[in-house]
Motif scaffolding. Structure first.
Motif, PDB file in Angstrom:
ATOM      1  N   ILE A 141       0.810  -1.213  -0.102  1.00  0.00           N
ATOM      2  CA  ILE A 141       0.038  -0.005   0.125  1.00  0.00           C
ATOM      3  C   ILE A 141       0.838   1.163   0.116  1.00  0.00           C
ATOM      4  N   GLY A 142       0.633   2.361  -0.957  1.00  0.00           N
ATOM      5  CA  GLY A 142       1.074   3.679  -0.978  1.00  0.00           C
ATOM      6  C   GLY A 142       2.695   3.428  -0.903  1.00  0.00           C
ATOM      7  N   VAL A 143       3.309   4.224   0.006  1.00  0.00           N
ATOM      8  CA  VAL A 143       4.874   4.357   0.190  1.00  0.00           C
ATOM      9  C   VAL A 143       5.357   3.060   1.260  1.00  0.00           C
ATOM     10  N   ALA A 144       4.516   2.026   1.534  1.00  0.00           N
ATOM     11  CA  ALA A 144       4.980   1.163   2.595  1.00  0.00           C
ATOM     12  C   ALA A 144       6.221   0.447   2.251  1.00  0.00           C
ATOM     13  N   ARG A 145       6.325   0.231   0.872  1.00  0.00           N
ATOM     14  CA  ARG A 145       7.574  -0.499   0.574  1.00  0.00           C
ATOM     15  C   ARG A 145       9.051   0.351   0.676  1.00  0.00           C
ATOM     16  N   SER A 146       8.818   1.386   0.290  1.00  0.00           N
ATOM     17  CA  SER A 146       9.915   2.395   0.475  1.00  0.00           C
ATOM     18  C   SER A 146      10.387   2.801   2.006  1.00  0.00           C
ATOM     19  N   GLN A 147       9.193   2.760   2.833  1.00  0.00           N
ATOM     20  CA  GLN A 147       9.213   2.993   4.324  1.00  0.00           C
ATOM     21  C   GLN A 147       9.984   1.566   4.783  1.00  0.00           C
ATOM     22  N   LEU A 148       9.472   0.496   4.424  1.00  0.00           N
ATOM     23  CA  LEU A 148      10.300  -0.664   4.699  1.00  0.00           C
ATOM     24  C   LEU A 148      11.686  -0.881   4.375  1.00  0.00           C
TER      25      LEU A 148
END
Ligand code: IDP
Length: 417
Positions: free
Chosen positions: A309-316
């Protein structure tokens, strides 16, 4: 509002004149980012070395008030950097600026701005050249990315706020008794089939961001994990899918990271599947992120190829790097592997789609599909078989449809009668 100039190179010990660059921005540009009409950086050292100037600052200001710069800037050298209209200096950057919506609202304003610029043209020719890329870098790094501090974010009272947290712990466990797992990082499978972090919308007029996040965690995980301001990592505007800002897209995402004990992770996983109010509804289940890479290339790369969802991958990814949970080299490899897997799974999906269409050929289930879907399936089938008489077949199948509907209607009338 002071923005941080940390993204710029520094050359200490040569501070002379501080050049100030006024950058006009439309009121809409500032409003949709929740920025005040006047936004200025700290001094950015390391600038203008060839001309003996060593520092500059960037002031982004509403273009309507631009010709009355704030009083504390009065005795300094002002250069108005009209990034849109100075085609010579910033020709290369025009496109990106356009995308970011930096525009003058009225022609006369831009003419006045250019007049002011002309006064400084002789003094500042070299400086302007060097500054244009610096100014652009500033805009891209600080404003266009939408990054802001927690307090700045809270100044935007008309924005909506959502908070999410990455909970993680150390672990001594080993996969298959030989691959060290090292860290447990928790994410969740959301109701929409996307991976994300636990959290949700918070209304800062009713509770603090952290209280709101703890409340969301109780609903989603079944445990009210206490979150504090120290766990805050970043706040940024959520970019809508189109990549453009609009007043309806003023959502600020706040991201937190909290390290807990392995026992607490286990407790959360148990509660999330038993007592959490959202289990099986908004949240389909907690998942651990595999941070290792197996011999066959599975692990983190496969995980990253899922949909988030959204920016979750870059947050991870940013958190894994920042906290040194995965080395930059391993992460790069995992991302490359993940891209390959993405391509493979697109191919695989195509094959599955074709076989589903073939499977449905001739089954009675087909009559329950809408005529449009039936046509689509037939078209695919014929394409797969390389049938050259497509048009004719399409016509025949349409005739078949009409006949089928007609006989269905007659049967219904007979039954009713
Ligand atoms: O893990 C995440 N990281 C970043 N943004 C997220 C994440 N999960 C959801 N969002 C975004 O935050 C907003 C709130 O979503 P969420 O579904 O968590 O709220 P809710 O649980 O209160 O309904 C949505 O716009 C969504 O795109």
């Amino acid at each position: 509002m002071m923005l941080d100039g940390k993204n710029f190179s520094r050359t200490p010990g040569r501070a002379n004149t501080c050049w100030t660059f006024l950058v006009p921005a439309s009121r809409r540009f500032l409003r949709t980012r929740g920025l005040p009409v006047h936004t200025e950086t700290n001094t950015l050292p390391g600038f203008g070395q060839s001309s003996g100037q060593t520092s500059c600052r960037v002031v982004v200001q509403d273009s309507l008030t631009l010709l009355q710069p704030p009083s504390h800037l009065q005795d300094e050298v002002h250069i108005l950097t009209d990034l849109v209209h100075q085609r010579v200096e910033v020709g290369l950057h025009r496109q990106s600026l356009k995308e970011h919506g930096l525009r003058h609202r009225r022609r006369e304003e831009s003419e006045r701005s250019l007049g002011l610029l002309a006064q400084h043209r002789k003094k500042g020719e070299t400086i302007k050249k060097e500054a244009s890329s610096l100014v652009l870098q500033f805009i891209q790094n600080t404003m266009a990315s939408g990054q802001m501090s927690r307090d700045e974010a809270l100044e935007c009272t008309s924005c909506r706020h959502a908070c999410h947290v990455m909970l993680y712990s150390e672990t001594a466990s080993q996969l298959f008794g030989r691959i060290p797992i090292r860290y447990i990082v928790l994410m969740q499978m959301r109701f929409d089939g996307l991976l994300g972090f636990p959290g949700g919308f918070v209304d800062p007029s009713e509770e603090t961001l952290e209280e709101g996040l703890t409340r969301e965690l109780l609903e989603e995980l079944g445990v009210a994990v206490p979150i504090s301001t120290e766990d805050h990592v970043e706040s940024c505007f959520s970019l809508p899918c189109s990549g453009k800002y609009s007043s309806s897209s003023r959502l600020i995402l706040h991201f937190y990271v909290k390290k807990i004990e392995e026992d607490q992770i286990r407790e959360i996983e148990k509660a999330a599947a038993s007592t959490a109010a959202d289990h099986g509804l908004e949240v389909l289940g907690m998942v651990r992120v595999p941070l290792y890479t197996t011999k066959s290339g599975g692990g983190l790369s496969s995980f990253l190829s899922h949909s988030f969802i959204g920016v979750a991958r870059s947050q991870l990814i940013n958190s894994l790097l920042r906290l040194h949970l995965v080395s930059p080299g391993a992460l790069r490899e995992a991302l490359r592997g993940s891209q390959r897997k993405h391509a493979e799974s697109a191919q695989n999906l195509q094959e599955v789609l074709v076989s589903v269409c073939q499977h449905q050929r001739g089954t009675s289930a087909e009559i329950f599909l809408s005529p449009a879907s039936q046509e689509h399936i037939r078209y695919n089938r014929q394409e797969t078989r390389g049938d050259g008489r497509l048009e004719k077949k399409k016509q025949t199948s349409l005739q078949g449809n009409v006949a089928l509907s007609f006989s269905f209607a007659i049967t219904c009338i007979l039954l009713l009668w």
